[in-house]
Design a protein around this motif. Structure first.
Motif, PDB file in Angstrom:
ATOM      1  N   ILE A  41      39.847  45.286  44.011  1.00 53.21           N
ATOM      2  CA  ILE A  41      39.990  43.920  43.168  1.00 53.21           C
ATOM      3  C   ILE A  41      39.645  44.467  41.972  1.00 53.21           C
ATOM      4  O   ILE A  41      38.938  45.636  41.903  1.00 53.21           O
ATOM      5  CB  ILE A  41      38.660  43.129  43.701  1.00 53.21           C
ATOM      6  CG1 ILE A  41      37.357  43.577  43.874  1.00 53.21           C
ATOM      7  CG2 ILE A  41      39.237  42.743  45.220  1.00 53.21           C
ATOM      8  CD1 ILE A  41      36.296  42.763  44.118  1.00 53.21           C
ATOM      9  N   GLU A  42      39.691  43.737  41.091  1.00 54.24           N
ATOM     10  CA  GLU A  42      39.492  44.104  39.559  1.00 54.24           C
ATOM     11  C   GLU A  42      37.840  43.810  39.237  1.00 54.24           C
ATOM     12  O   GLU A  42      37.216  44.738  38.694  1.00 54.24           O
ATOM     13  CB  GLU A  42      40.479  43.269  38.727  1.00 54.24           C
ATOM     14  CG  GLU A  42      40.345  43.711  37.218  1.00 54.24           C
ATOM     15  CD  GLU A  42      41.558  43.147  36.353  1.00 54.24           C
ATOM     16  OE1 GLU A  42      41.475  43.373  35.325  1.00 54.24           O
ATOM     17  OE2 GLU A  42      42.261  42.489  36.779  1.00 54.24           O
ATOM     18  N   ARG A  43      37.142  42.680  39.714  1.00 54.83           N
ATOM     19  CA  ARG A  43      36.115  42.271  39.332  1.00 54.83           C
ATOM     20  C   ARG A  43      35.707  41.530  40.598  1.00 54.83           C
ATOM     21  O   ARG A  43      36.452  41.062  41.610  1.00 54.83           O
ATOM     22  CB  ARG A  43      35.990  41.638  38.066  1.00 54.83           C
ATOM     23  CG  ARG A  43      36.741  40.359  37.901  1.00 54.83           C
ATOM     24  CD  ARG A  43      36.823  39.916  36.517  1.00 54.83           C
ATOM     25  NE  ARG A  43      37.513  40.545  35.504  1.00 54.83           N
ATOM     26  CZ  ARG A  43      38.774  40.343  35.448  1.00 54.83           C
ATOM     27  NH1 ARG A  43      39.512  39.599  35.983  1.00 54.83           N
ATOM     28  NH2 ARG A  43      39.234  41.000  34.275  1.00 54.83           N
ATOM     29  N   GLU A  44      34.369  41.522  40.591  1.00 54.40           N
ATOM     30  CA  GLU A  44      33.730  40.282  41.481  1.00 54.40           C
ATOM     31  C   GLU A  44      34.257  39.144  41.680  1.00 54.40           C
ATOM     32  O   GLU A  44      34.277  38.497  42.870  1.00 54.40           O
ATOM     33  CB  GLU A  44      32.085  40.388  41.351  1.00 54.40           C
ATOM     34  CG  GLU A  44      31.583  41.670  42.034  1.00 54.40           C
ATOM     35  CD  GLU A  44      30.092  41.719  42.102  1.00 54.40           C
ATOM     36  OE1 GLU A  44      29.510  40.641  42.410  1.00 54.40           O
ATOM     37  OE2 GLU A  44      29.574  42.506  42.234  1.00 54.40           O
ATOM     38  N   ASN A  46      36.907  38.118  41.557  1.00 52.68           N
ATOM     39  CA  ASN A  46      38.342  37.988  42.554  1.00 52.68           C
ATOM     40  C   ASN A  46      38.008  37.867  43.938  1.00 52.68           C
ATOM     41  O   ASN A  46      38.956  37.359  44.498  1.00 52.68           O
ATOM     42  CB  ASN A  46      39.270  39.425  42.276  1.00 52.68           C
ATOM     43  CG  ASN A  46      39.582  39.686  41.058  1.00 52.68           C
ATOM     44  OD1 ASN A  46      39.569  40.603  40.605  1.00 52.68           O
ATOM     45  ND2 ASN A  46      40.228  38.688  40.392  1.00 52.68           N
ATOM     46  N   LEU A  47      36.744  38.036  44.461  1.00 54.23           N
ATOM     47  CA  LEU A  47      36.420  37.757  45.771  1.00 54.23           C
ATOM     48  C   LEU A  47      35.034  37.260  45.844  1.00 54.23           C
ATOM     49  O   LEU A  47      34.052  37.992  45.472  1.00 54.23           O
ATOM     50  CB  LEU A  47      36.424  39.305  46.528  1.00 54.23           C
ATOM     51  CG  LEU A  47      36.469  39.394  48.218  1.00 54.23           C
ATOM     52  CD1 LEU A  47      37.211  38.287  48.885  1.00 54.23           C
ATOM     53  CD2 LEU A  47      36.273  40.748  48.541  1.00 54.23           C
ATOM     54  N   SER A  48      35.047  36.202  46.362  1.00 53.18           N
ATOM     55  CA  SER A  48      33.650  35.412  46.879  1.00 53.18           C
ATOM     56  C   SER A  48      32.740  36.322  47.472  1.00 53.18           C
ATOM     57  O   SER A  48      32.927  36.830  48.469  1.00 53.18           O
ATOM     58  CB  SER A  48      33.883  33.932  47.286  1.00 53.18           C
ATOM     59  OG  SER A  48      32.814  33.409  47.659  1.00 53.18           O
ATOM     60  N   ILE A  66      41.627  34.350  42.329  1.00 52.87           N
ATOM     61  CA  ILE A  66      40.473  34.503  43.468  1.00 52.87           C
ATOM     62  C   ILE A  66      40.748  34.096  44.932  1.00 52.87           C
ATOM     63  O   ILE A  66      41.679  33.321  45.171  1.00 52.87           O
ATOM     64  CB  ILE A  66      39.590  33.536  42.744  1.00 52.87           C
ATOM     65  CG1 ILE A  66      38.190  33.238  43.597  1.00 52.87           C
ATOM     66  CG2 ILE A  66      40.143  32.035  42.957  1.00 52.87           C
ATOM     67  CD1 ILE A  66      36.922  32.455  42.991  1.00 52.87           C
ATOM     68  N   VAL A  67      40.025  34.815  45.709  1.00 52.47           N
ATOM     69  CA  VAL A  67      40.090  34.642  47.094  1.00 52.47           C
ATOM     70  C   VAL A  67      38.610  34.193  47.605  1.00 52.47           C
ATOM     71  O   VAL A  67      37.521  34.729  47.331  1.00 52.47           O
ATOM     72  CB  VAL A  67      40.196  35.805  47.744  1.00 52.47           C
ATOM     73  CG1 VAL A  67      40.237  35.916  49.271  1.00 52.47           C
ATOM     74  CG2 VAL A  67      41.612  36.552  47.299  1.00 52.47           C
ATOM     75  N   PHE A  68      38.688  32.924  48.349  1.00 48.65           N
ATOM     76  CA  PHE A  68      37.208  32.552  48.830  1.00 48.65           C
ATOM     77  C   PHE A  68      37.348  31.850  50.217  1.00 48.65           C
ATOM     78  O   PHE A  68      38.338  31.804  50.769  1.00 48.65           O
ATOM     79  CB  PHE A  68      36.595  31.914  47.509  1.00 48.65           C
ATOM     80  CG  PHE A  68      37.221  30.525  47.266  1.00 48.65           C
ATOM     81  CD1 PHE A  68      36.892  29.251  47.712  1.00 48.65           C
ATOM     82  CD2 PHE A  68      38.241  30.752  46.287  1.00 48.65           C
ATOM     83  CE1 PHE A  68      37.510  28.129  47.323  1.00 48.65           C
ATOM     84  CE2 PHE A  68      38.951  29.363  45.936  1.00 48.65           C
ATOM     85  CZ  PHE A  68      38.546  28.009  46.433  1.00 48.65           C
TER      86      PHE A  68
END
Length: 174
Positions: A41-44, A46-48, A66-68
């Motif tokens: 991932i590029e940064r936090e 992007n993923l919960s 974003i993935v959550f």
């Protein structure tokens, strides 16, 4: 956030003008064990850090994507741009999702499928093969799409227990 489920590692990957970092689980959840390495991932953002969502293998999430919730991104799948993948969606294989596309529900997307534009894919359907869902297409309910292009203001909805099996099609607004 005091109780993080993953952290960014120092393992970097330069991809399409972005620097991505491999993730590492800090605690057990779903099928993930503390110490497991995930995808990139590029940064936090992007993923919960909540729910059971995870980026596996060599999958990539970058940009403002974003993935959550409990969504899972596996294999070599790419989620980019402003795309959203949530709820119990599963994206795997060599799928590419970008622009403002949204994938949710219990949808499974695999193979070489491409989802982009303002497309929305929801429900409990399956998209596989080399299907392309784009522009303002909306798919909801139960469906199986294995090839073809669905685009521009096309809506496929099925709110009963039957599954729409859509193959070898090309829908375009005229």
């Amino acid at each position: 956030m005091a109780d993080k489920k993953y952290k960014l590692t120092s393992e970097k990957l330069e991809w399409e003008g972005h620097v991505l970092y491999r993730i590492k689980a800090l605690k057990d959840f779903a099928d993930i064990k503390a110490g497991d390495l995930g995808g990139y991932i590029e940064r936090e953002f992007n993923l919960s850090q909540t729910g059971s969502c995870w980026v596996y293998n060599d999958a990539k999430v970058d940009g403002m994507a974003i993935v959550f919730d409990n969504a899972r991104i596996k294999d070599h799948a790419i989620i980019s741009g402003y795309a959203v993948v949530c709820e119990d969606a599963l994206v795997y294989g060599n799928v590419i999702t970008y622009d403002n596309a949204t994938i949710l529900g219990k949808t499974k997307i695999s193979g070489q499928a491409i989802i982009h534009g303002d497309a929305v894919v929801s429900g409990y359907g399956s998209i596989c093969g080399d299907a392309e869902i784009c522009e303002k297409a909306v798919l909801d309910g139960g469906f199986v799409i294995s090839s073809g292009i669905i685009s521009t203001n096309i809506s496929v909805e099925n709110n009963n227990d039957n599954v729409n099996n859509i193959q070898n099609i090309k829908f375009k607004e005229i």
